[in-house]
Design a protein around this motif. Structure first.
Motif, PDB file in Angstrom:
ATOM      1  N   UNK A 126       0.828  -1.220   0.000  1.00 58.33           N
ATOM      2  CA  UNK A 126       0.000   0.000   0.000  1.00 58.33           C
ATOM      3  C   UNK A 126       0.854   1.259   0.000  1.00 58.33           C
ATOM      4  N   UNK A 127       1.909   1.264   0.811  1.00 57.05           N
ATOM      5  CA  UNK A 127       2.790   2.431   0.861  1.00 57.05           C
ATOM      6  C   UNK A 127       3.472   2.663  -0.483  1.00 57.05           C
ATOM      7  N   UNK A 128       3.897   1.589  -1.098  1.00 57.61           N
ATOM      8  CA  UNK A 128       4.569   1.704  -2.390  1.00 57.61           C
ATOM      9  C   UNK A 128       3.613   2.207  -3.464  1.00 57.61           C
ATOM     10  N   UNK A 129       2.417   1.642  -3.499  1.00 61.89           N
ATOM     11  CA  UNK A 129       1.443   2.025  -4.531  1.00 61.89           C
ATOM     12  C   UNK A 129       0.937   3.455  -4.350  1.00 61.89           C
ATOM     13  N   UNK A 130       0.653   3.841  -3.123  1.00 59.78           N
ATOM     14  CA  UNK A 130       0.042   5.151  -2.872  1.00 59.78           C
ATOM     15  C   UNK A 130       1.055   6.285  -2.800  1.00 59.78           C
TER      16      UNK A 130
END
Length: 85
Positions: free
Chosen positions: A45-49
């Motif tokens: 999630x951190x990488x995508x967002x």
């Protein structure tokens, strides 16, 4: 308790503190696999967002959980196993 922390993560999916608490709770309940999965999902999630990696605190918790897996698999000295010359 893990349901409470899972709800906190659902409400704030990028909150690393909430994800760490969920992982710690899952691990304390004996489900290290789910704890690691929760941290892996956070990483995604951190990488995508935000295109960022988890904080050092989150990375340390993940390393600790993974390290215990490795340490548990390693034979202890004097455990009766013999190495073949």
């Amino acid at each position: 308790a893990s349901a409470y922390h899972a709800r906190a993560v659902a409400l704030a999916p990028l909150d690393e503190r909430a994800a760490r608490r969920l992982a710690a709770c899952l691990d304390a309940a004996g489900d290290r696999g789910a704890a690691l999965a929760a941290l892996d999902a956070l990483r995604g999630r951190l990488s995508a967002a935000l295109d960022v990696s988890p904080s050092p605190e989150t990375a340390a918790l993940e390393a600790h959980l993974r390290g215990r897996d490795t340490a548990a698999a390693a034979p202890l000295p004097g455990d009766g196993r013999r190495s073949v010359p």
